[in-house]
Structure formats: C-alpha cells, structure tokens
Design a protein around this motif. Sequence first.
Motif, PDB file in Angstrom:
ATOM      1  N   UNK A   1       6.574 -12.583 -12.433  1.00  0.00           N
ATOM      2  CA  UNK A   1       6.240 -11.462 -11.556  1.00  0.00           C
ATOM      3  C   UNK A   1       5.006 -11.781 -10.721  1.00  0.00           C
ATOM      4  N   UNK A   2       4.931 -11.253  -9.513  1.00  0.00           N
ATOM      5  CA  UNK A   2       3.729 -11.468  -8.697  1.00  0.00           C
ATOM      6  C   UNK A   2       2.541 -10.706  -9.266  1.00  0.00           C
ATOM      7  N   UNK A   3       1.340 -11.069  -8.848  1.00  0.00           N
ATOM      8  CA  UNK A   3       0.118 -10.480  -9.394  1.00  0.00           C
ATOM      9  C   UNK A   3      -0.010  -9.001  -9.069  1.00  0.00           C
ATOM     10  N   UNK A   4       0.610  -8.537  -8.005  1.00  0.00           N
ATOM     11  CA  UNK A   4       0.503  -7.140  -7.618  1.00  0.00           C
ATOM     12  C   UNK A   4       1.453  -6.240  -8.406  1.00  0.00           C
ATOM     13  N   UNK A   5       2.346  -6.805  -9.204  1.00  0.00           N
ATOM     14  CA  UNK A   5       3.354  -6.005  -9.897  1.00  0.00           C
ATOM     15  C   UNK A   5       2.727  -5.092 -10.959  1.00  0.00           C
ATOM     16  N   UNK A   6       1.751  -5.580 -11.702  1.00  0.00           N
ATOM     17  CA  UNK A   6       1.137  -4.746 -12.750  1.00  0.00           C
ATOM     18  C   UNK A   6       0.384  -3.561 -12.148  1.00  0.00           C
ATOM     19  N   UNK A   7      -0.494  -3.755 -11.148  1.00  0.00           N
ATOM     20  CA  UNK A   7      -1.131  -2.577 -10.541  1.00  0.00           C
ATOM     21  C   UNK A   7      -0.130  -1.618  -9.900  1.00  0.00           C
ATOM     22  N   UNK A   8       0.947  -2.151  -9.311  1.00  0.00           N
ATOM     23  CA  UNK A   8       1.963  -1.282  -8.713  1.00  0.00           C
ATOM     24  C   UNK A   8       2.690  -0.478  -9.788  1.00  0.00           C
ATOM     25  N   UNK A   9       2.952  -1.085 -10.940  1.00  0.00           N
ATOM     26  CA  UNK A   9       3.591  -0.370 -12.037  1.00  0.00           C
ATOM     27  C   UNK A   9       2.714   0.741 -12.575  1.00  0.00           C
ATOM     28  N   UNK A  10       1.426   0.456 -12.735  1.00  0.00           N
ATOM     29  CA  UNK A  10       0.503   1.492 -13.213  1.00  0.00           C
ATOM     30  C   UNK A  10       0.384   2.605 -12.175  1.00  0.00           C
ATOM     31  N   UNK A  11       0.354   2.242 -10.888  1.00  0.00           N
ATOM     32  CA  UNK A  11       0.300   3.256  -9.832  1.00  0.00           C
ATOM     33  C   UNK A  11       1.553   4.128  -9.855  1.00  0.00           C
ATOM     34  N   UNK A  12       2.701   3.535 -10.135  1.00  0.00           N
ATOM     35  CA  UNK A  12       3.938   4.315 -10.225  1.00  0.00           C
ATOM     36  C   UNK A  12       3.868   5.298 -11.399  1.00  0.00           C
ATOM     37  N   UNK A  13       3.323   4.867 -12.531  1.00  0.00           N
ATOM     38  CA  UNK A  13       3.178   5.767 -13.681  1.00  0.00           C
ATOM     39  C   UNK A  13       2.207   6.904 -13.379  1.00  0.00           C
ATOM     40  N   UNK A  14       1.090   6.580 -12.742  1.00  0.00           N
ATOM     41  CA  UNK A  14       0.121   7.615 -12.378  1.00  0.00           C
ATOM     42  C   UNK A  14       0.750   8.588 -11.388  1.00  0.00           C
ATOM     43  N   UNK A  15       1.493   8.060 -10.430  1.00  0.00           N
ATOM     44  CA  UNK A  15       2.159   8.925  -9.447  1.00  0.00           C
ATOM     45  C   UNK A  15       3.172   9.841 -10.119  1.00  0.00           C
ATOM     46  N   UNK A  16       3.868   9.335 -11.115  1.00  0.00           N
ATOM     47  CA  UNK A  16       4.805  10.177 -11.856  1.00  0.00           C
ATOM     48  C   UNK A  16       4.093  11.299 -12.580  1.00  0.00           C
TER      49      UNK A  16
END
Length: 182
Positions: free
Chosen positions: A48-63
């Motif tokens: 996975x690219x390095x931005x995938x983990x912050x994007x995943x956490x951002x998706x959880x926070x957005x949810x």
Amino acid sequence: MTSPLTGVEAVEAEGAAVQHAAMAPPVYQYYQYPARQPGRFARLAARLPRWAAPAGVAALISGGVAYTLLMKPTSAGASDQPTCIVKLLTGFDCPGCGGTRASWYLLHGDIPAAAHHHAPLVFAAPFLAYLYVAWTVNRLNLPFKLPMLRISNGALIGFLVAWLAFSVLRNLPWAPFTYFFV
C-alpha cells in the motif's frame, strides 16, 4: 619440545583448569529460528502507498462525524435507539456516556455544552486532532515536518485517573456533581 606432565604437575594443572572453568561464564547454545514469513495481510500492507493509512483513519473519523450529525443525539431520549447498555442495565452513566452528545456540541462550536456532557473528551479533542495531523504530515514525506506530541506516562496516567474520577463523580446524586449527570 615440552615434556608431558607427570604426577603432581598433572594434578595441579587439572585443578587450575577446573578452577578457571568455574570462573568463566557459561557458554549457551542458541538455536537459530528461521524468520517468519509475512502473511497475506502483511504483504498487502507492505504494497500500500504511504498515504493509505492516513486516508483510512480519515475515512473512519468521517464516518464517526457523519454518524454524529445524522443521528442528532441531542434530541434523542434515554430510551431511544441506540442506547447505552450500561445505562440501560444499571442506571449509571458509563465512562463514555455523553461522548456522542459532546462530539455533537463540539462540531457545532458549543464548548460549554460539550463539557457538560463529557468534559474529558473536550479536554482530549485538541490533543487527538494534533496527533492525527502531525502523524499524517510526517507520514506523507512532505517537505516540512511537525513535531510529534510526546505524552509522558505520568500525564497519561493522570488523565486516566481524572477520567475515572469524572466517571464516578458524575453519578453522585447531590450538587455540584448533578451538573454532569446526563
């Protein structure tokens, strides 16, 4: 050529060797275990690219933010769904009780009402937000870095003790503790 030791010399040499062996540290033999091969999930995470983990956490926070905004927890009653199972069974506020309502008020900028519902969350929110932003910026290899917030064990234990005290005191039935009863 040296002559072989005989008699007393052999006994003295053997005694010196035994004494030297007793003083030497023991020699341990270690078995070299083979390195464990990464599983499917670890191989996927490595690709996975390095931005995938912050994007995943951002998706959880957005949810979580979307859930809070859609459910309107401030207008729900104590018996409306979803409800807290601890409050339903015991009648007491649990350590996280009021957190969704406090988040609702924080999202709308009403800090006193948010603190009324869950003061430890209001205190921790700016620290959690900074930790996420600093982790994201440092993970993305941007030309600038943000210093990571270093929280000492004593500060963390102090926060957890204060949260526990808040959880107990908010359930006491007399003033001034009734202010935090939700």
